[in-house]
Design a protein around this motif. Sequence first.
Motif, PDB file in Angstrom:
ATOM      1  N   PHE A  17      51.868 -23.151  -9.800  1.00 48.50           N
ATOM      2  CA  PHE A  17      52.946 -22.286 -10.296  1.00 48.50           C
ATOM      3  C   PHE A  17      54.140 -22.307  -9.348  1.00 48.50           C
ATOM      4  O   PHE A  17      55.210 -21.818  -9.682  1.00 48.50           O
ATOM      5  CB  PHE A  17      52.453 -20.850 -10.544  1.00 48.50           C
ATOM      6  N   HIS A  18      53.962 -22.884  -8.155  1.00 47.33           N
ATOM      7  CA  HIS A  18      55.071 -23.099  -7.225  1.00 47.33           C
ATOM      8  C   HIS A  18      55.634 -24.508  -7.413  1.00 47.33           C
ATOM      9  O   HIS A  18      54.881 -25.438  -7.711  1.00 47.33           O
ATOM     10  CB  HIS A  18      54.607 -22.984  -5.764  1.00 47.33           C
ATOM     11  N   ALA A  19      56.913 -24.666  -7.201  1.00 48.18           N
ATOM     12  CA  ALA A  19      57.531 -25.996  -7.244  1.00 48.18           C
ATOM     13  C   ALA A  19      56.924 -26.870  -6.142  1.00 48.18           C
ATOM     14  O   ALA A  19      56.526 -26.355  -5.095  1.00 48.18           O
ATOM     15  CB  ALA A  19      59.037 -25.876  -7.039  1.00 48.18           C
ATOM     16  N   PRO A  20      56.840 -28.188  -6.369  1.00 48.34           N
ATOM     17  CA  PRO A  20      56.233 -29.075  -5.374  1.00 48.34           C
ATOM     18  C   PRO A  20      56.812 -28.920  -3.960  1.00 48.34           C
ATOM     19  O   PRO A  20      56.060 -28.938  -2.989  1.00 48.34           O
ATOM     20  CB  PRO A  20      56.481 -30.467  -5.941  1.00 48.34           C
ATOM     21  N   ASP A  21      58.120 -28.747  -3.833  1.00 42.46           N
ATOM     22  CA  ASP A  21      58.692 -28.612  -2.484  1.00 42.46           C
ATOM     23  C   ASP A  21      58.322 -27.276  -1.834  1.00 42.46           C
ATOM     24  O   ASP A  21      58.236 -27.169  -0.612  1.00 42.46           O
ATOM     25  CB  ASP A  21      60.210 -28.806  -2.501  1.00 42.46           C
ATOM     26  N   THR A  22      58.057 -26.252  -2.632  1.00 40.04           N
ATOM     27  CA  THR A  22      57.620 -24.958  -2.108  1.00 40.04           C
ATOM     28  C   THR A  22      56.155 -25.004  -1.674  1.00 40.04           C
ATOM     29  O   THR A  22      55.765 -24.342  -0.724  1.00 40.04           O
ATOM     30  CB  THR A  22      57.815 -23.852  -3.164  1.00 40.04           C
ATOM     31  N   ARG A  23      55.346 -25.813  -2.368  1.00 38.60           N
ATOM     32  CA  ARG A  23      53.927 -25.926  -2.027  1.00 38.60           C
ATOM     33  C   ARG A  23      53.730 -26.408  -0.600  1.00 38.60           C
ATOM     34  O   ARG A  23      52.736 -26.085   0.042  1.00 38.60           O
ATOM     35  CB  ARG A  23      53.222 -26.898  -2.979  1.00 38.60           C
ATOM     36  N   GLU A  24      54.679 -27.178  -0.098  1.00 31.93           N
ATOM     37  CA  GLU A  24      54.585 -27.687   1.275  1.00 31.93           C
ATOM     38  C   GLU A  24      54.558 -26.547   2.293  1.00 31.93           C
ATOM     39  O   GLU A  24      54.074 -26.712   3.403  1.00 31.93           O
ATOM     40  CB  GLU A  24      55.772 -28.603   1.587  1.00 31.93           C
ATOM     41  N   LEU A  25      55.065 -25.389   1.903  1.00 31.44           N
ATOM     42  CA  LEU A  25      55.141 -24.242   2.798  1.00 31.44           C
ATOM     43  C   LEU A  25      53.861 -23.395   2.787  1.00 31.44           C
ATOM     44  O   LEU A  25      53.756 -22.441   3.551  1.00 31.44           O
ATOM     45  CB  LEU A  25      56.338 -23.370   2.425  1.00 31.44           C
ATOM     46  N   THR A  26      52.924 -23.747   1.899  1.00 34.13           N
ATOM     47  CA  THR A  26      51.668 -22.993   1.822  1.00 34.13           C
ATOM     48  C   THR A  26      50.585 -23.721   2.599  1.00 34.13           C
ATOM     49  O   THR A  26      50.772 -24.847   3.062  1.00 34.13           O
ATOM     50  CB  THR A  26      51.201 -22.840   0.346  1.00 34.13           C
ATOM     51  N   GLU A  27      49.441 -23.075   2.725  1.00 30.72           N
ATOM     52  CA  GLU A  27      48.290 -23.665   3.396  1.00 30.72           C
ATOM     53  C   GLU A  27      47.432 -24.479   2.422  1.00 30.72           C
ATOM     54  O   GLU A  27      46.392 -25.004   2.819  1.00 30.72           O
ATOM     55  CB  GLU A  27      47.428 -22.549   4.012  1.00 30.72           C
TER      56      GLU A  27
END
Length: 113
Positions: free
Chosen positions: A99-109
Motif C-alpha cells: 500500500f506504500h509506493a515503491p520508493d517509500t517502501r525503502e524507508l521501512t524495515e
Amino acid sequence: MDKLTHYQTLIKQILTEYEKISLQVPDPDIDEVLMFDDSRSQYLWFNIGWKNGKRVKAISVYVRIKNNKIYVEEDWTEEGITTELLREGVPKEDIVLAFHAPDTRELTEFAIA
C-alpha cells in the motif's frame, strides 16, 4: 509444509479470526465476506451491502502472495495484519507493504518487492 502453503494457511487463519471478531457486533445490512483463492494466492476480506440508502463496499484486508512474499495491498484493521504475520514468525523480508509506493517502501524495515 512448503513456504507457499504455510503462508496461504496462515493468511486464511488470520482473516477468519478477524471476521469472527467483527461478527460479534453484526450489522444486519452489511455482509462480511471472505474470499480465498489459493490457486492465485489472493485473499480478501470485505464488507458489502446497503446502509441508509447508500451502497457500502469496503475492503478491510487484501493480501496476495507473489514471488514467495506476502504483499499487503490493503489493510484497515486496527493493529494490522502485518503485526499478526510477524507474531506468527513471518520474517520482515517476506512481507511487502504494497500500500506504500515503491520508493517509500525503502524507508521501512520490510521488503521492497
